[in-house]
Design an enzyme around this catalytic site. Sequence first.
Site, PDB file in Angstrom:
ATOM      1  N   ASP A 197       0.900  -1.146   0.000  1.00 26.40           N
ATOM      2  CA  ASP A 197       0.000   0.000   0.000  1.00 26.40           C
ATOM      3  C   ASP A 197       0.936   1.193   0.000  1.00 26.40           C
ATOM      4  OD1 ASP A 197      -1.423   2.272   0.927  1.00 26.40           O
ATOM      5  OD2 ASP A 197      -3.034   0.923   1.516  1.00 26.40           O
ATOM      6  N   HIS A 198       0.963   1.941  -1.097  1.00 26.56           N
ATOM      7  CA  HIS A 198       2.030   2.949  -1.208  1.00 26.56           C
ATOM      8  C   HIS A 198       1.901   4.033  -0.125  1.00 26.56           C
ATOM      9  CE1 HIS A 198      -0.767   5.585  -3.420  1.00 26.56           C
ATOM     10  NE2 HIS A 198       0.075   6.549  -3.160  1.00 26.56           N
ATOM     11  N   LYS A 202       5.005   6.335   2.816  1.00 27.75           N
ATOM     12  CA  LYS A 202       5.157   7.757   3.151  1.00 27.75           C
ATOM     13  C   LYS A 202       5.704   7.891   4.571  1.00 27.75           C
ATOM     14  CE  LYS A 202       1.137   9.007   0.347  1.00 27.75           C
ATOM     15  NZ  LYS A 202       1.654   9.649  -0.842  1.00 27.75           N
ATOM     16  N   HIS A 260      -5.808   2.677   1.479  1.00 27.42           N
ATOM     17  CA  HIS A 260      -5.064   3.799   2.079  1.00 27.42           C
ATOM     18  C   HIS A 260      -5.741   4.339   3.345  1.00 27.42           C
ATOM     19  CE1 HIS A 260      -3.162   3.414  -1.669  1.00 27.42           C
ATOM     20  NE2 HIS A 260      -3.903   4.237  -2.362  1.00 27.42           N
TER      21      HIS A 260
HETATM   22  C1  BG6 Z   1      -3.891   5.621  -5.690  1.00 28.81           C
HETATM   23  C2  BG6 Z   1      -5.263   5.835  -6.250  1.00 28.81           C
HETATM   24  O1  BG6 Z   1      -3.836   4.390  -5.038  1.00 28.81           O
HETATM   25  O2  BG6 Z   1      -3.585   6.668  -4.777  1.00 28.81           O
HETATM   26  C3  BG6 Z   1      -5.330   7.190  -6.947  1.00 28.81           C
HETATM   27  O3  BG6 Z   1      -5.571   4.817  -7.167  1.00 28.81           O
HETATM   28  C4  BG6 Z   1      -4.898   8.293  -6.003  1.00 28.81           C
HETATM   29  O4  BG6 Z   1      -6.632   7.438  -7.447  1.00 28.81           O
HETATM   30  C5  BG6 Z   1      -3.557   7.952  -5.370  1.00 28.81           C
HETATM   31  O5  BG6 Z   1      -4.796   9.491  -6.750  1.00 28.81           O
HETATM   32  C6  BG6 Z   1      -3.212   8.949  -4.289  1.00 28.81           C
HETATM   33  O6  BG6 Z   1      -1.883   8.770  -3.891  1.00 28.81           O
HETATM   34  P1  BG6 Z   1      -0.997   9.977  -3.373  1.00 28.81           P
HETATM   35  O7  BG6 Z   1       0.290   9.350  -2.978  1.00 28.81           O
HETATM   36  O8  BG6 Z   1      -0.889  10.943  -4.512  1.00 28.81           O
HETATM   37  O9  BG6 Z   1      -1.758  10.572  -2.222  1.00 28.81           O
END
Ligand code: BG6
Length: 512
Positions: A197-198, A202, A260
């Site tokens: 989960d990216h 952070k 997220h």
């Molecule tokens: C992604 C979603 O997982 O996360 C996108 O699919 C979204 O729709 C993005 O824009 C948001 O990530 P960040 O790191 O820009 O907050």
Amino acid sequence: MALATKAEANTERIGRPGDPCVMVIFGASGDLTRRKLIPALYNLGKNQLLSREFAVVGVAHDAMSTEEFRGKLKQDLHQFADVPLDPDMETWFEERMYYLTGDFGDPNLYQQLKDLLQKIDTDHGTHQNYFYYLAVAPDFFGPVVEKLSAIGLMSEENHHWRRVIIEKPFGHDLESAKALNKQLLKVVDESQIYRIDHYLGKETVQNIMAFRFANGIFEPIWNRRYIDHVQISVAETVGVEKRGGYYDHAGALRDMVPNHIMQLVSLTAMEPPISFQADAVRDEQAKILHAIQPLTSEEVLSRTVRGQYGEGEFVGQHVPGYRSESAVPPDSRTETYVAMKLQIDNWRWAGVPFYIRTGKRMSARNTHIVIQFRQAPFVLFRETSVETLMPNQLVLHIQPEEGISLRFAAKRPGPVMRLGTVDMDFEYSDYFGKQISTGYERLLHDCMVGDATLFQRADMVEAGWSVISPMLDVWKALPPRSFPNYAAGTWGPKEADALLEHDGRHWRNFEE
Ligand code: BG6
């Protein structure tokens, strides 16, 4: 005094280099590889966090030789690395990049991969440790892992390890998420699956744990006795850009909430883990996800809000509505905004609402968590207007600002006792400087050292889907009638304000 503190704070992070290994990227010709993965590997290499015995194999449909792949990555690195490049380091990288063209469904590809990996083990001493990054459409997750497994490329005999990284979407509802987990777990062990989960890459998200558990002063008040409610906002200014095709099937709820936002909820609400071992942390996160009360159908109607942006203005520019975005049907009923009120049914949080919202094309790009404390008994300030008697708020700023602020009341200077609201701010960059990071460094490194703390386990994924399942069902049965219901460049539909106003509360918006 302050200077000494800053110098202390700036102590370099220490970490051991990843194990000797090969990273195999399926879908290596795509955007993720060039924008994030390769720059992240470079940053790791630069910080001595990559083993010297390391190599990358790119796999994709596009016909390309290893030489061409190396040339392309060099160009991409120059375009996307945010740091000055070191020529020796670039050469070191280039020499350990390989490429295979093929169809992910073709068993021959996997045989070729096996042969190439054997050769790389000999040439680069990579110890038969492999991890596969599946930067491919989710339909391929199951089939690719099955094929890797069938040819022995997932088996962990003789002290070497084999891991696979996948990134959401993990299914599109609870059933399909369970089916995917089942398919994967038939051929590999849960400990081999690293679900990214990216958001957990952070720094500020990881810092929620440090903030809560490394400081003695917050934990005693982190509960229903002192906290009135929690707000979690993930506001984006972008629309759906080129992803209309995907997004129109997903919508804001699926795209952001079970993953997220549930990470932010669980890190904010979890009990202190008994250690920072992966399962100790993930067990506590999972408990929170299980403790979120599922909404009844009536509650879905009264406690959730969905929205879709119409045309509007953003920084003086006209921007089109969602239904005019490319690959979006002109009568789309997909939500681009969602807000909800959740309750966590445990001793710490009973009766403390968690208000959550996320949306595209909002007024500002801002992710933050507001912890609002209970109002002090203001009997002493009977004459003061209610607006000036603001409750204390602690705000964890995740992005774009990275920091923490505390709002409290102070006496305004003067002969009369009058109150004002002040904010005490801390910004990471003031203390630690700006860190150059793609957000993938920590996650890739963790995978190379076998630390799964920041990755989602199967049960967490399923618990996240369980939370939103009733919403998906009710929303499907009752399609929205008022879309579009907020203008691009605003803070979302008015019903989302009403959701809090009904409880005598208000969203806190940050404009920059
Ligand atoms: C992604 C979603 O997982 O996360 C996108 O699919 C979204 O729709 C993005 O824009 C948001 O990530 P960040 O790191 O820009 O907050």
